[in-house]
Design a protein around this motif. Structure first.
Motif, PDB file in Angstrom:
ATOM      1  N   GLN A  67       0.837  -1.199   0.000  1.00 55.59           N
ATOM      2  CA  GLN A  67       0.000   0.000   0.000  1.00 55.59           C
ATOM      3  C   GLN A  67       0.875   1.254   0.000  1.00 55.59           C
ATOM      4  N   LEU A  68       1.939   1.232   0.805  1.00 57.29           N
ATOM      5  CA  LEU A  68       2.862   2.364   0.856  1.00 57.29           C
ATOM      6  C   LEU A  68       3.580   2.521  -0.480  1.00 57.29           C
ATOM      7  N   LEU A  69       3.895   1.412  -1.132  1.00 56.79           N
ATOM      8  CA  LEU A  69       4.530   1.449  -2.444  1.00 56.79           C
ATOM      9  C   LEU A  69       3.651   2.200  -3.438  1.00 56.79           C
ATOM     10  N   ALA A  70       2.361   1.923  -3.417  1.00 55.31           N
ATOM     11  CA  ALA A  70       1.439   2.603  -4.328  1.00 55.31           C
ATOM     12  C   ALA A  70       1.393   4.107  -4.056  1.00 55.31           C
ATOM     13  N   GLN A  71       1.541   4.493  -2.802  1.00 56.53           N
ATOM     14  CA  GLN A  71       1.532   5.916  -2.455  1.00 56.53           C
ATOM     15  C   GLN A  71       2.857   6.589  -2.816  1.00 56.53           C
ATOM     16  N   GLU A 101      12.823  14.721   3.942  1.00 59.79           N
ATOM     17  CA  GLU A 101      11.905  15.261   2.944  1.00 59.79           C
ATOM     18  C   GLU A 101      10.649  14.400   2.833  1.00 59.79           C
ATOM     19  N   LEU A 102      10.823  13.076   2.925  1.00 57.65           N
ATOM     20  CA  LEU A 102       9.661  12.191   2.923  1.00 57.65           C
ATOM     21  C   LEU A 102       8.787  12.422   4.154  1.00 57.65           C
ATOM     22  N   ALA A 103       9.417  12.724   5.293  1.00 57.33           N
ATOM     23  CA  ALA A 103       8.669  13.000   6.517  1.00 57.33           C
ATOM     24  C   ALA A 103       7.818  14.254   6.360  1.00 57.33           C
ATOM     25  N   THR A 104       8.343  15.271   5.656  1.00 53.01           N
ATOM     26  CA  THR A 104       7.556  16.488   5.441  1.00 53.01           C
ATOM     27  C   THR A 104       6.358  16.218   4.532  1.00 53.01           C
ATOM     28  N   LYS A 105       6.468  15.173   3.696  1.00 56.09           N
ATOM     29  CA  LYS A 105       5.354  14.817   2.815  1.00 56.09           C
ATOM     30  C   LYS A 105       4.417  13.798   3.460  1.00 56.09           C
ATOM     31  N   GLY A 106       4.695  13.431   4.725  1.00 49.80           N
ATOM     32  CA  GLY A 106       3.792  12.559   5.463  1.00 49.80           C
ATOM     33  C   GLY A 106       4.160  11.084   5.459  1.00 49.80           C
ATOM     34  N   PHE A 107       5.354  10.725   4.997  1.00 47.09           N
ATOM     35  CA  PHE A 107       5.793   9.338   4.985  1.00 47.09           C
ATOM     36  C   PHE A 107       6.840   9.133   6.065  1.00 47.09           C
ATOM     37  N   ASP A 108       6.586   8.187   6.951  1.00 46.21           N
ATOM     38  CA  ASP A 108       7.525   7.902   8.040  1.00 46.21           C
ATOM     39  C   ASP A 108       8.389   6.709   7.624  1.00 46.21           C
ATOM     40  N   ILE A 109       9.548   7.009   7.033  1.00 45.63           N
ATOM     41  CA  ILE A 109      10.440   5.964   6.538  1.00 45.63           C
ATOM     42  C   ILE A 109      11.813   6.153   7.170  1.00 45.63           C
ATOM     43  N   ASP A 110      12.330   5.064   7.714  1.00 46.40           N
ATOM     44  CA  ASP A 110      13.639   5.078   8.350  1.00 46.40           C
ATOM     45  C   ASP A 110      14.717   5.282   7.296  1.00 46.40           C
ATOM     46  N   ARG A 111      15.710   6.097   7.589  1.00 45.37           N
ATOM     47  CA  ARG A 111      16.766   6.399   6.627  1.00 45.37           C
ATOM     48  C   ARG A 111      17.581   5.163   6.272  1.00 45.37           C
TER      49      ARG A 111
END
Length: 168
Positions: A67-71, A101-111
């Motif tokens: 689901q995250l991949l699709a987003q 930058e992903l966090a500012t767009k609403g995605f919580d992804i570990d570096r």
């Protein structure tokens, strides 16, 4: 030393696997960080339960990752950095920058899930892989632009230089 992995460990194994590791690696790294359990008779009895729970958890994580991949597919990250005339950056764009930058767009992804062979050090379009799950990898487009002030200053210098020579 034999250990039972509680989490996926790169280049070692997946959650629930029984692996043989060096004594120091097990005692000093895996066990204190709770990445593994020592493979005793009691723990080996629990391994079947851990594997079934891990399989269920992995299945739900895979669905969430898809689901995250699709987003993430349509996302384009844009960075503005100072650069030299040849297009090389003064500094770089790192996985930490991409995660922020992903966090500012609403995605919580570990570096640590963002895979870069080397930091991005040139202007232009780049593609970055993000490992969301062991079976799901997203590709995000990263666009690196030169700083507008650098370009404006270079354009101003180019305009002023010919004007000064013609006045003399």
């Amino acid at each position: 030393m034999e250990v039972i992995l509680k989490e996926d460990v790169a280049n070692l194994g997946h959650r629930g696997d029984v692996v043989k590791v060096a004594d120091g690696y097990g005692r000093n790294f895996l066990l204190p960080r709770k990445l593994a359990l020592q493979a005793t008779a009691a723990n080996k009895a629990v391994i079947d339960q851990m594997k079934s729970a891990a399989a269920r958890r992995s299945a739900t994580e895979k669905v969430q990752a898809e689901q995250l991949l699709a987003q993430l597919e349509p996302v384009v990250l844009t960075f503005t950095r100072k650069s030299g005339e040849s297009g090389h950056l003064f500094g770089s764009v790192t996985s930490a920058d991409i995660a922020a930058e992903l966090a500012t767009k609403g995605f919580d992804i570990d570096r640590r899930k963002i895979t870069l062979a080397d930091a991005i050090k040139s202007l232009g379009n780049h593609e970055v892989s993000i490992r969301l799950h062991r079976e799901v990898t997203a590709h995000v487009k990263v666009k690196v632009n030169g700083d507008a002030n650098d370009e404006a200053a270079a354009a101003t210098e180019a305009v002023q230089a010919p004007a000064e020579t013609s006045a003399e």
